[in-house]
Motif scaffolding. Structure first.
Motif, PDB file in Angstrom:
ATOM      1  N   MET A   1       0.824  -1.299  -0.042  1.00 45.44           N
ATOM      2  CA  MET A   1      -0.312   0.010   0.082  1.00 45.44           C
ATOM      3  C   MET A   1       0.664   1.070  -0.228  1.00 45.44           C
ATOM      4  SD  MET A   1      -2.889   1.219   2.596  1.00 45.44           S
ATOM      5  CE  MET A   1      -3.645   0.319   2.065  1.00 45.44           C
ATOM      6  N   ASP A   2       0.299   2.595  -1.013  1.00 47.24           N
ATOM      7  CA  ASP A   2       1.024   3.680  -0.765  1.00 47.24           C
ATOM      8  C   ASP A   2       0.257   4.008   0.387  1.00 47.24           C
ATOM      9  OD1 ASP A   2       2.095   5.870  -1.607  1.00 47.24           O
ATOM     10  OD2 ASP A   2       1.462   6.427  -3.211  1.00 47.24           O
ATOM     11  N   TYR A   3       0.819   4.718   1.034  1.00 47.72           N
ATOM     12  CA  TYR A   3       0.622   4.829   2.519  1.00 47.72           C
ATOM     13  C   TYR A   3       0.608   6.332   2.678  1.00 47.72           C
ATOM     14  CZ  TYR A   3       0.765   0.971   4.770  1.00 47.72           C
ATOM     15  OH  TYR A   3       0.235  -0.976   5.120  1.00 47.72           O
ATOM     16  N   ARG A   4       1.298   7.170   1.409  1.00 45.01           N
ATOM     17  CA  ARG A   4       1.638   8.605   1.233  1.00 45.01           C
ATOM     18  C   ARG A   4      -0.295   8.997   0.888  1.00 45.01           C
ATOM     19  NH1 ARG A   4       4.995  10.898   3.955  1.00 45.01           N
ATOM     20  NH2 ARG A   4       6.888  10.151   3.812  1.00 45.01           N
ATOM     21  N   SER A   5      -0.128   7.973  -0.057  1.00 46.74           N
ATOM     22  CA  SER A   5      -2.172   8.606  -0.332  1.00 46.74           C
ATOM     23  C   SER A   5      -2.829   8.014   0.556  1.00 46.74           C
ATOM     24  CB  SER A   5      -2.421   6.992  -2.038  1.00 46.74           C
ATOM     25  OG  SER A   5      -2.462   6.212  -1.136  1.00 46.74           O
ATOM     26  N   LEU A   6      -2.770   8.021   1.638  1.00 43.22           N
ATOM     27  CA  LEU A   6      -3.822   7.656   3.032  1.00 43.22           C
ATOM     28  C   LEU A   6      -4.553   9.369   2.799  1.00 43.22           C
ATOM     29  CD1 LEU A   6      -2.313   5.955   5.439  1.00 43.22           C
ATOM     30  CD2 LEU A   6      -4.541   5.231   3.755  1.00 43.22           C
ATOM     31  N   SER A   7      -3.417  10.069   3.206  1.00 39.89           N
ATOM     32  CA  SER A   7      -4.492  11.843   3.359  1.00 39.89           C
ATOM     33  C   SER A   7      -3.553  12.924   2.855  1.00 39.89           C
ATOM     34  CB  SER A   7      -4.694  11.741   4.759  1.00 39.89           C
ATOM     35  OG  SER A   7      -3.648  12.094   5.390  1.00 39.89           O
ATOM     36  N   TYR A   8      -4.385  14.380   2.732  1.00 37.04           N
ATOM     37  CA  TYR A   8      -2.980  15.162   3.051  1.00 37.04           C
ATOM     38  C   TYR A   8      -1.652  15.391   3.853  1.00 37.04           C
ATOM     39  CZ  TYR A   8      -0.676  19.774   4.158  1.00 37.04           C
ATOM     40  OH  TYR A   8       0.173  20.533   4.125  1.00 37.04           O
ATOM     41  N   TRP A   9      -2.089  14.492   6.154  1.00 34.01           N
ATOM     42  CA  TRP A   9      -1.181  14.382   6.444  1.00 34.01           C
ATOM     43  C   TRP A   9      -0.294  13.389   5.921  1.00 34.01           C
ATOM     44  CZ3 TRP A   9      -2.404  18.862   8.587  1.00 34.01           C
ATOM     45  CH2 TRP A   9      -3.965  19.502   9.187  1.00 34.01           C
ATOM     46  N   HIS A  10      -0.309  12.554   5.550  1.00 31.94           N
ATOM     47  CA  HIS A  10       0.586  11.130   4.782  1.00 31.94           C
ATOM     48  C   HIS A  10       1.267  11.256   4.234  1.00 31.94           C
ATOM     49  CE1 HIS A  10      -2.705   9.153   7.686  1.00 31.94           C
ATOM     50  NE2 HIS A  10      -1.671   8.235   8.081  1.00 31.94           N
ATOM     51  N   ASP A  11       0.889  12.872   2.885  1.00 30.72           N
ATOM     52  CA  ASP A  11       1.364  13.023   2.482  1.00 30.72           C
ATOM     53  C   ASP A  11       2.871  13.828   2.375  1.00 30.72           C
ATOM     54  OD1 ASP A  11       2.690  12.774  -0.125  1.00 30.72           O
ATOM     55  OD2 ASP A  11       1.048  14.787  -0.957  1.00 30.72           O
ATOM     56  N   SER A  12       2.024  14.427   3.580  1.00 28.01           N
ATOM     57  CA  SER A  12       3.272  15.546   4.122  1.00 28.01           C
ATOM     58  C   SER A  12       4.079  15.373   4.914  1.00 28.01           C
ATOM     59  CB  SER A  12       2.654  16.533   4.070  1.00 28.01           C
ATOM     60  OG  SER A  12       1.745  16.795   5.195  1.00 28.01           O
ATOM     61  N   VAL A  13       3.992  14.199   5.700  1.00 27.26           N
ATOM     62  CA  VAL A  13       4.678  14.014   7.272  1.00 27.26           C
ATOM     63  C   VAL A  13       5.990  13.921   6.906  1.00 27.26           C
ATOM     64  CG1 VAL A  13       4.053  11.588   7.418  1.00 27.26           C
ATOM     65  CG2 VAL A  13       4.794  13.444   9.359  1.00 27.26           C
ATOM     66  N   ALA A  14       6.913  14.280   7.976  1.00 31.81           N
ATOM     67  CA  ALA A  14       8.485  13.838   7.634  1.00 31.81           C
ATOM     68  C   ALA A  14       9.059  13.146   8.341  1.00 31.81           C
ATOM     69  CB  ALA A  14       9.313  14.922   7.864  1.00 31.81           C
ATOM     70  N   ASP A  15       7.961  11.684   7.181  1.00 36.47           N
ATOM     71  CA  ASP A  15       8.626  10.486   8.135  1.00 36.47           C
ATOM     72  C   ASP A  15       8.360   9.300   6.843  1.00 36.47           C
ATOM     73  OD1 ASP A  15       7.700   7.759   9.120  1.00 36.47           O
ATOM     74  OD2 ASP A  15       8.087   8.560  11.141  1.00 36.47           O
ATOM     75  N   PRO A  16       9.722   8.705   6.264  1.00 35.96           N
ATOM     76  CA  PRO A  16       9.565   7.901   5.118  1.00 35.96           C
ATOM     77  C   PRO A  16       8.107   6.605   5.592  1.00 35.96           C
ATOM     78  CG  PRO A  16      11.003   6.794   7.423  1.00 35.96           C
ATOM     79  CD  PRO A  16      10.556   8.504   7.697  1.00 35.96           C
ATOM     80  N   LEU A  17       7.162   6.332   6.186  1.00 33.37           N
ATOM     81  CA  LEU A  17       6.172   5.825   6.740  1.00 33.37           C
ATOM     82  C   LEU A  17       6.588   4.562   6.160  1.00 33.37           C
ATOM     83  CD1 LEU A  17       3.799   8.032   5.083  1.00 33.37           C
ATOM     84  CD2 LEU A  17       3.551   8.143   7.301  1.00 33.37           C
ATOM     85  N   ASP A  18       7.224   3.766   6.993  1.00 32.36           N
ATOM     86  CA  ASP A  18       8.050   1.677   6.114  1.00 32.36           C
ATOM     87  C   ASP A  18       7.495   1.370   7.073  1.00 32.36           C
ATOM     88  OD1 ASP A  18       9.968   2.859   4.034  1.00 32.36           O
ATOM     89  OD2 ASP A  18      11.131   3.880   5.214  1.00 32.36           O
ATOM     90  N   PRO A  19       6.701   0.612   7.029  1.00 29.40           N
ATOM     91  CA  PRO A  19       6.108  -0.400   8.455  1.00 29.40           C
ATOM     92  C   PRO A  19       7.566  -0.878   9.075  1.00 29.40           C
ATOM     93  CG  PRO A  19       5.598  -1.144   5.762  1.00 29.40           C
ATOM     94  CD  PRO A  19       6.681  -0.093   5.257  1.00 29.40           C
ATOM     95  N   ARG A  20       7.244  -1.331  10.336  1.00 27.69           N
ATOM     96  CA  ARG A  20       8.297  -1.634  11.103  1.00 27.69           C
ATOM     97  C   ARG A  20       8.178  -3.090  10.669  1.00 27.69           C
ATOM     98  NH1 ARG A  20       6.641   2.998  13.277  1.00 27.69           N
ATOM     99  NH2 ARG A  20       7.819   4.379  14.353  1.00 27.69           N
ATOM    100  N   PRO A  21       8.923  -4.030  11.394  1.00 22.78           N
ATOM    101  CA  PRO A  21       8.544  -5.823  11.036  1.00 22.78           C
ATOM    102  C   PRO A  21       7.393  -6.131  12.099  1.00 22.78           C
ATOM    103  CG  PRO A  21      11.147  -5.247  12.080  1.00 22.78           C
ATOM    104  CD  PRO A  21      10.561  -3.986  12.118  1.00 22.78           C
ATOM    105  N   PRO A  22       6.892  -6.913  11.212  1.00 24.78           N
ATOM    106  CA  PRO A  22       5.369  -7.503  12.337  1.00 24.78           C
ATOM    107  C   PRO A  22       6.074  -8.546  12.906  1.00 24.78           C
ATOM    108  CG  PRO A  22       6.195  -8.825  10.036  1.00 24.78           C
ATOM    109  CD  PRO A  22       7.256  -8.330  10.273  1.00 24.78           C
ATOM    110  N   LEU A  23       5.086  -9.527  13.295  1.00 23.53           N
ATOM    111  CA  LEU A  23       5.349 -10.035  15.426  1.00 23.53           C
ATOM    112  C   LEU A  23       5.771 -11.404  14.005  1.00 23.53           C
ATOM    113  CD1 LEU A  23       4.122 -10.351  18.238  1.00 23.53           C
ATOM    114  CD2 LEU A  23       2.726 -11.718  17.304  1.00 23.53           C
TER     115      LEU A  23
END
Length: 448
Positions: free
Chosen positions: A1-23
């Motif tokens: 999923m392209d998490y940047r596309s979720l909202s303006y907030w996700h698109d503009s946040v200074a964070d890579p939005l890379d998923p952390r490792p799962p359980l």
């Protein structure tokens, strides 16, 4: 999923939005938190303040801040979904006033933590303007302030303003504008530095006392915290405990300071008006309108799907409503459109609860007022879980039990009838210039 596309907030946040490792498989921990939004993260934050030795594990299906915590309108306000009058009738005036004071203090607490932890989330406390754009709405503004005063709430005031073509406004100073995705993603990083484990891409399937079952393994924990908000409707045990109601938003391109000076909305201010089909907005740190509202329908069986986040008809309504309020925005391009589900309890009354016998805690039912209420929930649950005797644990929402929502088709009919009634109420008042009968009939069903 392209998490940047979720909202303006996700698109503009200074964070890579890379998923952390799962359980990685079966594990044991002291506290298992289901949900990586603000309720879960604030609970972890304050639990560590009270007991730094705790092992805390957060389980998130997508990424931290995926849901309402990262997509909302950016109002950190003292609003609580049940009105002060409703709380007063149910719990008494002293309890209602205590809840209001706790919510006011919560706005400052969010700002304090953001500053102390170096979370750059554009927090500016400028208050909320509720614009009265007709004589009927002006009367509603006067009534709102008078009712607040009758319960001892003396910080609301009436203003003479022409912002948005208003005849006047009520003003609540207890609200800050902020960037929600920056807050939730920043808080997640703070928790990781303090030793909290966050497993993303880890879907929770079920829970029971001291156990959480996920698609990737079982988590054994002395305490299980349920922090799923609207997404709780997708899990069997909480399917009828919460109703996912969609709220949608748009963001414009940045406007010049000169245009904003003409509009009259300052940095840090949020705004709404007295219509029944709710709208809400803010001036973002980069000079955009971020503007949202209700109008999207409830979906059969409390289903939640990505395609429900975007409804062309609602986006057109939002654009038209924004231009109606502020004609200066007519030429501004809409750069982002998004939405998502928020959580509604059957009595529109949020709760923060803990059962020491089962070790299960929960909080939610914010009805869109969660950006601040999640912080109060985190502090309250931390006190409940650690046995602290505090003013927070005596607030009227603690261990409140809401009725369950009706089964289908009653839930589908009732929820969508409510949305229709609010639109009808606005049309009725524009036509007659008198308070809406439809709104009066619906008031007890929406926490008023």
């Amino acid at each position: 999923m392209d998490y940047r596309s979720l909202s303006y907030w996700h698109d503009s946040v200074a964070d890579p939005l890379d998923p952390r490792p799962p359980l990685p498989g079966d594990i044991a921990t002291d506290v298992a938190i289901v949900g990586g939004g603000l309720t879960g993260l604030w609970t972890a934050y304050y639990l560590l303040e009270r007991d730094p030795s705790l092992r805390i594990t957060v389980l998130e299906k997508h990424i931290a801040g995926f849901g309402a915590s990262g997509r909302n309108g950016g109002w950190c306000s003292a609003l609580f979904p049940a009105s002060t009058a409703t709380l007063g009738r149910a719990h008494g005036p002293e309890a209602a006033l205590a809840m209001r004071r706790a919510m006011v203090a919560t706005v400052d607490e969010v700002g304090r933590v953001a500053a102390a932890e170096g979370i750059d989330c554009d927090f500016v406390k400028g208050g909320t303007l509720s614009l009265a754009r007709s004589p009927l709405q002006l009367a509603a503004a006067h009534a709102e302030v008078a009712e607040a005063l009758s319960y001892g709430v003396d910080d609301l005031s009436l203003l003479s303003t022409a912002v948005g073509g208003a005849l006047g406004a009520s003003f609540d100073p207890a609200c800050a504008r902020l960037h929600p995705a920056a807050l939730v993603r920043g808080l997640a990083r703070v928790l990781e530095r303090r030793g909290v484990t966050i497993h993303e891409h880890t879907e929770v399937l079920d829970w029971s006392p001291r156990t959480v079952q996920t698609a990737r393994g079982t988590v054994a924990a002395e305490t299980v915290v349920l922090a799923t908000e609207g997404y709780g409707a997708t899990l069997p045990k909480s399917r009828r405990g919460i109703l996912p109601l969609y709220s949608l938003m748009i963001a414009t391109e940045p406007l010049s300071d000169a245009v904003w000076d003409d509009i009259g909305i300052e940095h840090g201010q949020t705004f709404t008006d007295f219509r029944h089909l709710l709208v809400y907005g803010q001036r973002t740190a980069d000079n955009r309108f971020a503007f949202g509202g209700r109008g999207a329908r409830y979906h059969w069986g409390s289903s939640i799907r990505p395609e429900y986040d975007r409804v062309g008809r609602v986006f057109e309504h939002l654009r038209a409503s924004l231009v109606e309020l502020f004609p200066q925005a007519a030429g501004a391009a809409v750069t982002h459109r998004w939405g998502g589900p928020l959580g509604v309890a059957r009595d529109w009354h949020a709760s923060a609860s803990y059962d020491p016998e089962t070790g299960i805690a929960s909080a939610g039912g914010y009805v869109g007022d969660g950006l601040s209420t999640t912080n109060l929930a985190g502090r309250t649950l931390a006190d409940l879980l650690t046995g602290a005797d505090s003013d927070l644990t005596t607030l009227p929402w603690v261990n409140h039990v809401s009725p369950r929502w009706e089964p289908e088709p009653l839930r589908f009919v009732g929820a969508n009838l409510g949305l229709t009634a609010m639109a009808v109420a606005d049309a009725e008042e524009r036509t007659t210039g008198r308070p809406s009968l439809a709104a009066r009939l619906m008031a007890p069903l929406v926490g008023h």
